[in-house]
Structures are given as structure tokens and as C-alpha cells.
Write a protein that holds these residues in place. Structure first.
Motif, mmCIF file in Angstrom:
data_model
loop_
_atom_site.group_PDB
_atom_site.id
_atom_site.type_symbol
_atom_site.label_atom_id
_atom_site.label_comp_id
_atom_site.label_asym_id
_atom_site.label_seq_id
_atom_site.Cartn_x
_atom_site.Cartn_y
_atom_site.Cartn_z
ATOM 1 N N ASP A 1 0.828 -1.207 0.000
ATOM 2 C CA ASP A 1 0.000 0.000 0.000
ATOM 3 C C ASP A 1 0.862 1.256 0.000
ATOM 4 O O ASP A 1 0.453 2.304 -0.499
ATOM 5 C CB ASP A 1 -0.932 0.024 1.214
ATOM 6 C CG ASP A 1 -1.923 -1.132 1.214
ATOM 7 O OD1 ASP A 1 -2.164 -1.713 0.127
ATOM 8 O OD2 ASP A 1 -2.446 -1.461 2.296
ATOM 9 N N SER A 2 2.065 1.153 0.563
ATOM 10 C CA SER A 2 3.002 2.283 0.606
ATOM 11 C C SER A 2 3.991 2.234 -0.553
ATOM 12 O O SER A 2 4.926 3.037 -0.598
ATOM 13 C CB SER A 2 3.787 2.265 1.912
ATOM 14 O OG SER A 2 2.920 2.284 3.013
ATOM 15 N N GLY A 3 3.838 1.241 -1.437
ATOM 16 C CA GLY A 3 4.754 1.110 -2.568
ATOM 17 C C GLY A 3 6.088 0.522 -2.189
ATOM 18 O O GLY A 3 7.089 0.766 -2.850
ATOM 19 N N LEU A 4 6.104 -0.282 -1.112
ATOM 20 C CA LEU A 4 7.351 -0.894 -0.637
ATOM 21 C C LEU A 4 7.218 -2.409 -0.599
ATOM 22 O O LEU A 4 6.108 -2.947 -0.571
ATOM 23 C CB LEU A 4 7.692 -0.376 0.756
ATOM 24 C CG LEU A 4 7.975 1.119 0.877
ATOM 25 C CD1 LEU A 4 8.072 1.520 2.342
ATOM 26 C CD2 LEU A 4 9.247 1.489 0.137
ATOM 27 N N VAL A 5 8.359 -3.074 -0.564
ATOM 28 C CA VAL A 5 8.397 -4.529 -0.453
ATOM 29 C C VAL A 5 9.643 -4.911 0.342
ATOM 30 O O VAL A 5 10.667 -4.215 0.299
ATOM 31 C CB VAL A 5 8.392 -5.195 -1.860
ATOM 32 C CG1 VAL A 5 9.664 -4.882 -2.619
ATOM 33 C CG2 VAL A 5 8.180 -6.686 -1.761
ATOM 34 N N MET A 6 9.551 -6.013 1.090
ATOM 35 C CA MET A 6 10.709 -6.502 1.848
ATOM 36 C C MET A 6 11.721 -7.126 0.902
ATOM 37 O O MET A 6 11.360 -7.802 -0.056
ATOM 38 C CB MET A 6 10.271 -7.548 2.879
ATOM 39 C CG MET A 6 9.579 -6.971 4.063
ATOM 40 S SD MET A 6 9.118 -8.236 5.276
ATOM 41 C CE MET A 6 10.721 -8.837 5.767
ATOM 42 N N VAL A 7 12.989 -6.909 1.188
ATOM 43 C CA VAL A 7 14.070 -7.498 0.414
ATOM 44 C C VAL A 7 14.609 -8.678 1.211
ATOM 45 O O VAL A 7 14.882 -8.548 2.403
ATOM 46 C CB VAL A 7 15.198 -6.470 0.156
ATOM 47 C CG1 VAL A 7 16.353 -7.119 -0.563
ATOM 48 C CG2 VAL A 7 14.654 -5.291 -0.624
ATOM 49 N N GLY A 8 14.753 -9.807 0.575
ATOM 50 C CA GLY A 8 15.324 -10.970 1.240
ATOM 51 C C GLY A 8 14.266 -11.912 1.790
ATOM 52 O O GLY A 8 13.079 -11.784 1.528
ATOM 53 N N GLU B 1 11.667 -0.200 -3.131
ATOM 54 C CA GLU B 1 10.496 0.266 -3.866
ATOM 55 C C GLU B 1 9.856 -0.900 -4.611
ATOM 56 O O GLU B 1 10.547 -1.707 -5.238
ATOM 57 C CB GLU B 1 10.929 1.345 -4.856
ATOM 58 C CG GLU B 1 9.813 1.945 -5.650
ATOM 59 C CD GLU B 1 10.307 2.965 -6.665
ATOM 60 O OE1 GLU B 1 9.473 3.450 -7.427
ATOM 61 O OE2 GLU B 1 11.517 3.250 -6.698
ATOM 62 N N LEU B 2 8.549 -0.998 -4.533
ATOM 63 C CA LEU B 2 7.794 -2.036 -5.240
ATOM 64 C C LEU B 2 7.520 -1.535 -6.655
ATOM 65 O O LEU B 2 6.911 -0.484 -6.832
ATOM 66 C CB LEU B 2 6.476 -2.324 -4.520
ATOM 67 C CG LEU B 2 5.553 -3.356 -5.165
ATOM 68 C CD1 LEU B 2 6.206 -4.727 -5.166
ATOM 69 C CD2 LEU B 2 4.229 -3.402 -4.433
ATOM 70 N N VAL B 3 8.027 -2.259 -7.640
ATOM 71 C CA VAL B 3 7.810 -1.873 -9.034
ATOM 72 C C VAL B 3 7.174 -3.027 -9.790
ATOM 73 O O VAL B 3 7.270 -4.183 -9.395
ATOM 74 C CB VAL B 3 9.122 -1.436 -9.728
ATOM 75 C CG1 VAL B 3 9.674 -0.192 -9.104
ATOM 76 C CG2 VAL B 3 10.137 -2.542 -9.729
ATOM 77 N N GLN B 4 6.555 -2.656 -10.890
ATOM 78 C CA GLN B 4 5.907 -3.636 -11.759
ATOM 79 C C GLN B 4 6.365 -3.335 -13.172
ATOM 80 O O GLN B 4 6.377 -2.177 -13.595
ATOM 81 C CB GLN B 4 4.392 -3.487 -11.634
ATOM 82 C CG GLN B 4 3.615 -4.489 -12.432
ATOM 83 C CD GLN B 4 2.127 -4.370 -12.126
ATOM 84 O OE1 GLN B 4 1.737 -4.194 -10.987
ATOM 85 N NE2 GLN B 4 1.312 -4.479 -13.145
ATOM 86 N N ILE C 1 5.896 -8.661 -14.209
ATOM 87 C CA ILE C 1 6.722 -9.052 -13.064
ATOM 88 C C ILE C 1 6.659 -7.921 -12.042
ATOM 89 O O ILE C 1 6.790 -6.752 -12.383
ATOM 90 C CB ILE C 1 8.180 -9.303 -13.491
ATOM 91 C CG1 ILE C 1 8.239 -10.435 -14.507
ATOM 92 C CG2 ILE C 1 9.030 -9.625 -12.277
ATOM 93 C CD1 ILE C 1 9.624 -10.691 -15.041
ATOM 94 N N GLN C 2 6.446 -8.295 -10.777
ATOM 95 C CA GLN C 2 6.345 -7.312 -9.700
ATOM 96 C C GLN C 2 7.298 -7.715 -8.594
ATOM 97 O O GLN C 2 7.399 -8.886 -8.237
ATOM 98 C CB GLN C 2 4.911 -7.282 -9.175
ATOM 99 C CG GLN C 2 4.686 -6.277 -8.078
ATOM 100 C CD GLN C 2 3.223 -6.189 -7.679
ATOM 101 O OE1 GLN C 2 2.351 -6.220 -8.529
ATOM 102 N NE2 GLN C 2 2.975 -6.081 -6.402
ATOM 103 N N GLY C 3 8.012 -6.748 -8.034
ATOM 104 C CA GLY C 3 8.929 -7.032 -6.942
ATOM 105 C C GLY C 3 9.785 -5.832 -6.608
ATOM 106 O O GLY C 3 9.492 -4.705 -7.001
ATOM 107 N N ALA C 4 10.876 -6.107 -5.892
ATOM 108 C CA ALA C 4 11.801 -5.055 -5.472
ATOM 109 C C ALA C 4 12.501 -4.466 -6.689
ATOM 110 O O ALA C 4 12.908 -5.200 -7.594
ATOM 111 C CB ALA C 4 12.809 -5.617 -4.491
ATOM 112 N N SER C 5 12.645 -3.155 -6.718
ATOM 113 C CA SER C 5 13.209 -2.481 -7.895
ATOM 114 C C SER C 5 14.608 -2.973 -8.222
ATOM 115 O O SER C 5 14.971 -3.060 -9.385
ATOM 116 C CB SER C 5 13.206 -0.959 -7.682
ATOM 117 O OG SER C 5 14.057 -0.604 -6.625
ATOM 118 N N ARG C 6 15.396 -3.319 -7.214
ATOM 119 C CA ARG C 6 16.755 -3.786 -7.495
ATOM 120 C C ARG C 6 16.766 -5.108 -8.252
ATOM 121 O O ARG C 6 17.669 -5.371 -9.025
ATOM 122 C CB ARG C 6 17.559 -3.912 -6.208
ATOM 123 C CG ARG C 6 17.211 -5.138 -5.384
ATOM 124 C CD ARG C 6 18.183 -5.406 -4.312
ATOM 125 N NE ARG C 6 18.210 -4.286 -3.403
ATOM 126 C CZ ARG C 6 18.789 -4.305 -2.232
ATOM 127 N NH1 ARG C 6 19.406 -5.360 -1.830
ATOM 128 N NH2 ARG C 6 18.749 -3.264 -1.452
#
Length: 175
Positions: free
Chosen positions: A53-60, A130-133, A165-170
Motif C-alpha cells: 500500500d506504501s509502494g514498498l516490499v521486503m528485500v530478502g 520500492e515495489l515496481v511492476q 513481473i512485480q517485486g523489489a526495484s533492485r
């Protein structure tokens, strides 16, 4: 009652009192209060889905988080305690979160009630990105070698023609 019977009763009462006092001393000496640390207690991450909802995702990996918990209690209870006796959660839904390393408060939900936990609060460090698609076209790249006199038949179209594909920007940036 004669005098020897009275003395015997007094000696019996005195021996019960002395033995009770001795028992109390030995129990406290053999089971003194102490403090120790329970290492590598697993932390369960909850409400991680609300980060999107905040446009973020956990890494790892969400299951790799652990903490060390200091506990106080009697020697017997402290030695008997282990990491599986604790239920620990980190709530990703509460608080302000930003891209990068975030300190997340850890809440101890369950622990052996005969122990006390003196060092509160506890935190873990969680990395957010950042959560990107991103949409990618699907193409067929085939190299077919056939024997002389034979022909390869390839399909005329591919379905789906694109994937999202959706996930962490890195990670999405390296796809």
C-alpha cells in the motif's frame, strides 16, 4: 505425661523446624536466581503485505530473522528455557516505513511465565525497497537443427504474449 515424653516431642518439633529451614536453604542455594540470554529466537514477520500500500516490499527472506532475548529467573527455569518456548512477532503494518534499512519493533507474544524479560524493547533491521511492476514481451527464440529432407514446424503464436513481473526495484531492474 512424663518428662522424657515431653522432651521427645520438643526434639521432634525442633527437628522438623531445623529440617525445614535446611531444606529451604539447600533449595535456594542449588536454584539461585540468575540471568541468561536465549540466542537465535525466530521472529515471525506479520502484515508484510500492507507494505505494498506504501509502494514498498521486503528485500530478502522473511523467515531468516532472529533475536537474542535476555531472561531472568531461577537457575532451573533459565537453563530449561530454549528458543522454541518463545513466540516473537515483528509487525510491518505499524509505523512509518521508508526505502532502505528500517528498525522494526519486536513484540514477545509468548514466553515461559516463570521467567522475566528485563530488556525491552527489542528491534530487528528490515530492508525495504520500492515495489515496481514491469511488463515484458514474450518471444520465442528457437534454434532447430533437422536432418536433411526434414522440416521443423514451429508454433505460429505464443500465449501469453507478455508477462508482468512485480517485486523489489533492485531485482526487477536486473531482469
Amino acid at each position: 505425661m512424663d518428662k522424657t515424653k515431653k522432651q521427645d516431642i520438643v526434639f521432634m518439633i525442633m527437628s522438623v523446624i531445623v529440617s525445614t529451614l535446611l531444606w529451604m536453604y539447600v533449595t535456594s542455594a542449588k536454584n539461585p536466581p540468575m540471568q541468561s540470554e536465549i540466542k537465535d529466537v525466530p521472529v515471525t514477520i506479520v502484515n508484510a503485505d500492507t507494505l505494498s500500500d506504501s509502494g514498498l516490499v521486503m528485500v530478502g527472506d522473511r523467515t531468516g530473522y532472529t533475536i537474542d532475548i535476555a531472561v531472568k529467573g531461577t537457575r532451573k527455569d533459565v537453563i530449561a528455557a530454549n528458543a522454541s518456548d518463545f513466540k516473537v512477532e515483528a509487525n510491518m503494518g505499524g509505523g512509518y516505513r521508508v526505502r532502505g534499512i528500517n528498525s522494526v519493533l519486536v513484540e514477545i507474544k509468548e514466553w515461559p511465565k516463570n521467567l522475566t524479560i528485563p530488556n525491552q524493547p527489542l528491534y530487528i533491521s528490515v530492508e525495504l525497497d520500492e515495489l515496481v511492476q514491469k511488463t515484458f514481451p514474450v518471444t520465442l527464440q528457437a534454434s532447430v537443427k533437422t536432418k536433411s529432407g526434414y522440416a521443423a514446424i514451429l508454433p505460429g503464436s505464443i500465449r501469453p504474449s507478455e508477462v508482468i513481473i512485480q517485486g523489489a526495484s533492485r531485482y526487477i531492474g536486473s531482469v
